[in-house]
Design a protein around this motif. Structure first.
Motif, mmCIF file in Angstrom:
data_model
loop_
_atom_site.group_PDB
_atom_site.id
_atom_site.type_symbol
_atom_site.label_atom_id
_atom_site.label_comp_id
_atom_site.label_asym_id
_atom_site.label_seq_id
_atom_site.Cartn_x
_atom_site.Cartn_y
_atom_site.Cartn_z
ATOM 1 N N ILE A 1 -3.582 -2.133 44.503
ATOM 2 C CA ILE A 1 -4.577 -1.823 43.479
ATOM 3 C C ILE A 1 -3.887 -1.901 42.125
ATOM 4 O O ILE A 1 -2.677 -1.697 42.008
ATOM 5 C CB ILE A 1 -5.243 -0.452 43.678
ATOM 6 N N GLY A 2 -4.680 -2.200 41.082
ATOM 7 C CA GLY A 2 -4.122 -2.475 39.774
ATOM 8 C C GLY A 2 -3.973 -1.282 38.854
ATOM 9 O O GLY A 2 -3.242 -1.343 37.868
ATOM 10 N N SER A 3 -4.649 -0.177 39.156
ATOM 11 C CA SER A 3 -4.537 1.003 38.296
ATOM 12 C C SER A 3 -5.285 2.166 38.936
ATOM 13 O O SER A 3 -5.989 1.996 39.938
ATOM 14 C CB SER A 3 -5.114 0.726 36.900
ATOM 15 N N ILE A 4 -5.098 3.337 38.366
ATOM 16 C CA ILE A 4 -5.849 4.526 38.749
ATOM 17 C C ILE A 4 -6.915 4.737 37.683
ATOM 18 O O ILE A 4 -6.604 4.702 36.488
ATOM 19 C CB ILE A 4 -4.915 5.752 38.795
ATOM 20 N N PRO A 5 -8.182 4.933 38.056
ATOM 21 C CA PRO A 5 -9.227 5.141 37.049
ATOM 22 C C PRO A 5 -8.868 6.308 36.125
ATOM 23 O O PRO A 5 -8.459 7.378 36.582
ATOM 24 C CB PRO A 5 -10.464 5.471 37.886
ATOM 25 N N HIS A 6 -9.000 6.080 34.826
ATOM 26 C CA HIS A 6 -8.665 7.139 33.885
ATOM 27 C C HIS A 6 -9.371 6.892 32.556
ATOM 28 O O HIS A 6 -9.581 5.764 32.152
ATOM 29 C CB HIS A 6 -7.150 7.206 33.646
ATOM 30 N N LYS A 7 -9.722 7.983 31.897
ATOM 31 C CA LYS A 7 -10.317 7.911 30.568
ATOM 32 C C LYS A 7 -9.455 8.642 29.552
ATOM 33 O O LYS A 7 -9.852 8.814 28.403
ATOM 34 C CB LYS A 7 -11.733 8.520 30.592
ATOM 35 N N SER A 8 -8.286 9.069 30.008
ATOM 36 C CA SER A 8 -7.373 9.793 29.126
ATOM 37 C C SER A 8 -5.949 9.492 29.578
ATOM 38 O O SER A 8 -5.725 8.730 30.519
ATOM 39 C CB SER A 8 -7.635 11.296 29.222
ATOM 40 N N ALA A 9 -5.006 10.105 28.908
ATOM 41 C CA ALA A 9 -3.620 9.987 29.348
ATOM 42 C C ALA A 9 -3.488 10.566 30.751
ATOM 43 O O ALA A 9 -4.297 11.402 31.182
ATOM 44 C CB ALA A 9 -2.705 10.737 28.380
ATOM 45 N N ALA A 10 -2.492 10.110 31.484
ATOM 46 C CA ALA A 10 -2.294 10.582 32.847
ATOM 47 C C ALA A 10 -2.038 12.090 32.861
ATOM 48 O O ALA A 10 -1.415 12.644 31.959
ATOM 49 C CB ALA A 10 -1.123 9.850 33.479
ATOM 50 N N THR A 11 -2.537 12.731 33.907
ATOM 51 C CA THR A 11 -2.317 14.164 34.098
ATOM 52 C C THR A 11 -1.713 14.393 35.477
ATOM 53 O O THR A 11 -1.792 13.532 36.363
ATOM 54 C CB THR A 11 -3.633 14.957 33.999
ATOM 55 N N LEU A 12 -1.128 15.546 35.671
ATOM 56 C CA LEU A 12 -0.561 15.891 36.974
ATOM 57 C C LEU A 12 -1.646 15.898 38.045
ATOM 58 O O LEU A 12 -1.437 15.384 39.156
ATOM 59 C CB LEU A 12 0.119 17.261 36.900
ATOM 60 N N TYR B 1 1.000 0.052 44.833
ATOM 61 C CA TYR B 1 0.348 0.423 43.579
ATOM 62 C C TYR B 1 1.006 -0.310 42.419
ATOM 63 O O TYR B 1 2.224 -0.282 42.267
ATOM 64 C CB TYR B 1 0.420 1.936 43.343
ATOM 65 N N HIS B 2 0.179 -0.938 41.601
ATOM 66 C CA HIS B 2 0.616 -1.698 40.427
ATOM 67 C C HIS B 2 0.521 -0.788 39.204
ATOM 68 O O HIS B 2 -0.565 -0.349 38.829
ATOM 69 C CB HIS B 2 -0.298 -2.925 40.296
ATOM 70 N N ASN B 3 1.675 -0.484 38.593
ATOM 71 C CA ASN B 3 1.648 0.395 37.419
ATOM 72 C C ASN B 3 0.948 -0.289 36.246
ATOM 73 O O ASN B 3 0.976 -1.511 36.105
ATOM 74 C CB ASN B 3 3.065 0.791 37.004
ATOM 75 N N HIS B 4 0.289 0.541 35.418
ATOM 76 C CA HIS B 4 -0.467 -0.031 34.308
ATOM 77 C C HIS B 4 -0.129 0.602 32.965
ATOM 78 O O HIS B 4 -0.879 0.452 31.996
ATOM 79 C CB HIS B 4 -1.968 0.069 34.577
ATOM 80 N N VAL C 1 5.877 8.445 42.706
ATOM 81 C CA VAL C 1 6.784 7.812 43.671
ATOM 82 C C VAL C 1 7.289 8.846 44.679
ATOM 83 O O VAL C 1 7.306 8.606 45.893
ATOM 84 C CB VAL C 1 7.966 7.149 42.942
ATOM 85 N N LYS C 2 7.677 10.006 44.186
ATOM 86 C CA LYS C 2 8.250 11.035 45.061
ATOM 87 C C LYS C 2 7.222 11.651 46.001
ATOM 88 O O LYS C 2 7.571 12.125 47.095
ATOM 89 C CB LYS C 2 8.913 12.124 44.205
ATOM 90 N N GLN C 3 5.957 11.652 45.590
ATOM 91 C CA GLN C 3 4.906 12.270 46.397
ATOM 92 C C GLN C 3 4.260 11.304 47.396
ATOM 93 O O GLN C 3 3.393 11.711 48.167
ATOM 94 C CB GLN C 3 3.821 12.853 45.486
ATOM 95 N N THR C 4 4.672 10.050 47.394
ATOM 96 C CA THR C 4 4.089 9.069 48.315
ATOM 97 C C THR C 4 5.105 8.672 49.375
ATOM 98 O O THR C 4 6.302 8.545 49.103
ATOM 99 C CB THR C 4 3.603 7.820 47.565
ATOM 100 N N ASN C 5 4.609 8.470 50.574
ATOM 101 C CA ASN C 5 5.446 8.167 51.736
ATOM 102 C C ASN C 5 5.969 6.735 51.645
ATOM 103 O O ASN C 5 5.175 5.795 51.625
ATOM 104 C CB ASN C 5 4.608 8.340 53.010
ATOM 105 N N PRO C 6 7.281 6.537 51.602
ATOM 106 C CA PRO C 6 7.829 5.182 51.471
ATOM 107 C C PRO C 6 7.497 4.264 52.640
ATOM 108 O O PRO C 6 7.562 3.042 52.502
ATOM 109 C CB PRO C 6 9.339 5.412 51.345
ATOM 110 N N ASP C 7 7.137 4.828 53.779
ATOM 111 C CA ASP C 7 6.751 3.999 54.923
ATOM 112 C C ASP C 7 5.368 3.382 54.735
ATOM 113 O O ASP C 7 5.053 2.359 55.341
ATOM 114 C CB ASP C 7 6.746 4.829 56.212
ATOM 115 N N TYR C 8 4.552 4.022 53.901
ATOM 116 C CA TYR C 8 3.156 3.597 53.743
ATOM 117 C C TYR C 8 2.797 3.115 52.343
ATOM 118 O O TYR C 8 1.786 2.433 52.169
ATOM 119 C CB TYR C 8 2.211 4.762 54.095
ATOM 120 N N VAL C 9 3.586 3.492 51.360
ATOM 121 C CA VAL C 9 3.241 3.195 49.965
ATOM 122 C C VAL C 9 4.411 2.523 49.245
ATOM 123 O O VAL C 9 5.497 3.089 49.152
ATOM 124 C CB VAL C 9 2.839 4.474 49.194
ATOM 125 N N GLY C 10 4.168 1.316 48.770
ATOM 126 C CA GLY C 10 5.144 0.605 47.948
ATOM 127 C C GLY C 10 4.596 0.465 46.538
ATOM 128 O O GLY C 10 3.498 0.958 46.226
#
Length: 281
Positions: A116-127, A153-156, A173-182
């Motif tokens: 995917i190319g981005s995470i839907p957002h209307k503001s700066a990223a939040t935790l 995931y494609h950073n934007h 990166v730290k919260q995603t499983n490296p076996d499933y998420v690149g």
């Protein structure tokens, strides 16, 4: 006879060297292309556009749209030309809400990666935004993995907000499983927010699996907005990116596919020049 034998040996040696080094020194393999580069052309004529891309020597494409075709139809057009789709780009909502449809299309296309190319957002990223994204990524990543695919995931750009001793991208990166998420690095959307693409590749050598090769004009100021005027997407090597450093770091990472992404309206003039530049390195 000795001279003939020597010439034959030399000919075989040259052939083997050519096979081992078919493109360039820093990028030995011909790069692929993101379909967005030829979005206008694909929107009008998919077969004709594939022929143009193939004429440049490019056979690997990351499709971010099916351009009015079914996945099966698009796969057939690629097969006819000896081309392939290695990565299938979809939306955040699609992996969250209709994963089965995405996985079916990915199978029909014959891809290894779904991104995917981005995470839907209307503001700066939040935790909170990253926490939700990590949950979606891990869930879909597991579903994709079970079917033989790798999710990326494609950073934007907007993900590089400061957080603790790093950024929210580090948190993701730290919260995603490296076996499933690149991850798929977009070099420009890493550089413009103030990050060092080569250093980030070195920091996470096993997490990045794909990369977008895109340069940015020298007069573009740093920003985390993930956007710029089309004409500011320039020929590789003529902008702000230190490509030798990026490619050296990428070669030591887990990146499998390198894709040229040119967002300009002059792609048919710029892409051949970008290929020539990459080959010269």
């Amino acid at each position: 006879m000795i001279r003939i034998a020597s010439l034959l040996i030399l000919s075989v040696f040259i052939t083997l060297v050519g096979q081992a080094q078919p493109f360039g020194k820093l990028l030995p393999k011909m790069p692929g292309m993101v379909s967005y580069t030829m979005r206008d052309s694909f929107g009008k004529d998919v077969p004709g556009t594939l022929d143009k891309v193939k004429a440049w020597g490019i056979t690997d494409i990351e499709f971010s749209s099916l351009f009015g075709k079914t996945a099966t139809e698009l796969r057939a057009l690629l097969d006819e030309r000896g081309m392939h789709c290695s990565s299938y780009g979809v939306s955040y909502d699609a992996i969250d809400q209709k994963p089965d449809s995405i996985l079916q299309n990915a199978k029909a296309l014959g891809v290894k990666f779904i991104r995917i190319g981005s995470i839907p957002h209307k503001s700066a990223a939040t935790l909170e935004m990253m926490q939700k994204a990590a949950e979606v990524f891990n869930r879909f990543g597991k579903q994709a993995h079970d079917k033989g695919f790798m999710f990326c995931y494609h950073n934007h750009g907007f993900e590089f907000q400061p957080y603790e001793n790093g950024t929210l991208f580090d948190y993701l990166v730290k919260q995603t499983n490296p076996d499933y998420v690149g991850y798929e690095m977009d070099v420009t959307w890493t550089f413009l927010p103030g990050q060092d693409p080569a250093a980030l590749l070195t920091k996470y050598p096993k997490r990045f699996r794909l990369i977008h090769l895109k340069d940015v004009a020298k007069d573009v100021e740093h920003s985390d907005k993930g956007g710029m005027p089309n004409e500011k997407s320039v020929v590789l090597g003529t902008g702000q990116i230190d490509w030798p450093a990026v490619l050296k770091a990428a070669r030591k990472s887990s990146i499998e596919h390198f894709y040229i992404e040119d967002e300009s309206k002059a792609v048919e003039q710029q892409v051949p020049k970008s290929l020539a530049y990459l080959k010269s390195l």
